[in-house]
Design an enzyme around this catalytic site. Sequence first.
Site, mmCIF file in Angstrom:
data_model
loop_
_atom_site.group_PDB
_atom_site.id
_atom_site.type_symbol
_atom_site.label_atom_id
_atom_site.label_comp_id
_atom_site.label_asym_id
_atom_site.label_seq_id
_atom_site.Cartn_x
_atom_site.Cartn_y
_atom_site.Cartn_z
ATOM 1 C CE LYS A 103 6.996 35.870 5.389
ATOM 2 N NZ LYS A 103 8.091 36.802 5.666
ATOM 3 N N GLY A 146 3.603 45.736 16.674
ATOM 4 C CA GLY A 146 4.086 44.402 16.991
ATOM 5 C C GLY A 146 5.566 44.436 17.319
ATOM 6 C CG HIS A 147 7.607 40.722 17.959
ATOM 7 N ND1 HIS A 147 7.722 40.673 19.334
ATOM 8 C CD2 HIS A 147 6.889 39.626 17.623
ATOM 9 C CE1 HIS A 147 7.114 39.609 19.800
ATOM 10 N NE2 HIS A 147 6.586 38.951 18.787
ATOM 11 C CB VAL A 148 8.953 45.106 13.229
ATOM 12 C CG1 VAL A 148 9.669 46.162 12.392
ATOM 13 C CG2 VAL A 148 9.634 43.755 13.052
ATOM 14 C CE1 TYR A 200 5.343 49.998 22.640
ATOM 15 C CE2 TYR A 200 7.673 49.580 23.039
ATOM 16 C CZ TYR A 200 6.466 50.127 23.439
ATOM 17 O OH TYR A 200 6.392 50.819 24.627
#
Length: 351
Positions: free
Chosen positions: A80, A186-188, A190
């Site tokens: 990461k 966020g992107h996930v 939502y």
Amino acid sequence: MSVFDHAAYDKHEHVAFYHDVKSGLKAIIAVHNTNLGPSLGGCRMWPYANSSEALTDVLRLSKGMSYKSAMANLKLGGGKSVIIGDPRKEKTADMMLAMGDFVQSLGGKYISAEDSGISVSDLKTMSQRSDYIAGTQAAYRYDGGPADGNPAPSTAYGVFMGLKASVAYGLKTDLNGVSVAIQGLGHVGYRLAEHLHNAGAKLYVTDIYPDNLEQAKQQFNATVVSPDEIFALDVDVFAPCALGSAINDQTIDQIKARVIAGAANNQLAEERHGQALKDKGILYAPDYVINAGGVIDIYHQRQGSSAQALREHLEGIGETLNEIYRKAEQQGLPTNIEANKIAEQRFLMKG
């Protein structure tokens, strides 16, 4: 404090720090384990309070990726990267180019992808300086929709399938009428809300950005609550989809949900909190199992697979969770400990 003495250090193979004065980039890359293959994990940009907080995050996240890839049966290791800074205010193209140089310097031991605060366009900028950037393009999407390289749709779908399986196992019901509290849109988060809404779930949501909340309220008839209220809601499911450590000594006493299943990484502040959830009769979906959809997507894209194979792999997340739940129940273990045992057998077998 030495990195080797850090509480989150777990026999990491490589931890690198980088400061590009010209662009202002301050970043850390952590490679946890490469027994199964090169480490792959997202690059996160976040306004960390200090470098110590950033180091803790990258060490925990990279370790989680080793477990995630192993549980998803991928020939990948865990790594990461984090960038210290506010992505909405401080991100620049020069910074992304410098990040590409940083990734390239590890010679392929770490492959970077998308995470919070980093977009596909940012990755494309990084790829101008590095051969080890993933998720910049895609040949297909699990649902046949237009593919741009963003793995968030696959992550959200995988979480949805895992949440659905967890509700069936823990509550003996389907999602119609089930109440779900989502922390983070966020992107996930939502996209997960959209899947749940379409399945008939009743949503309660919170987020640090008001525009995300208003959109969820309008599109999904979601009830908006404050960040402090989200834990204590009388709901069936709590879905952490923001940053880590949402499950801790303070929040566990508040949680009324009987199932915890969400997209966030490192949801447990400490491993012992898995036992605390078990003691309260709460079914916990180990985060690195349920949120593996993104790395599964990238793996399939890099292997030249197909939309059907990707979809089947994502839908298998539910059955993997069922296996963990059954074994944990048989052995009287918290689900996170049972998942750890399975994953470690896979990625440590060559160690």
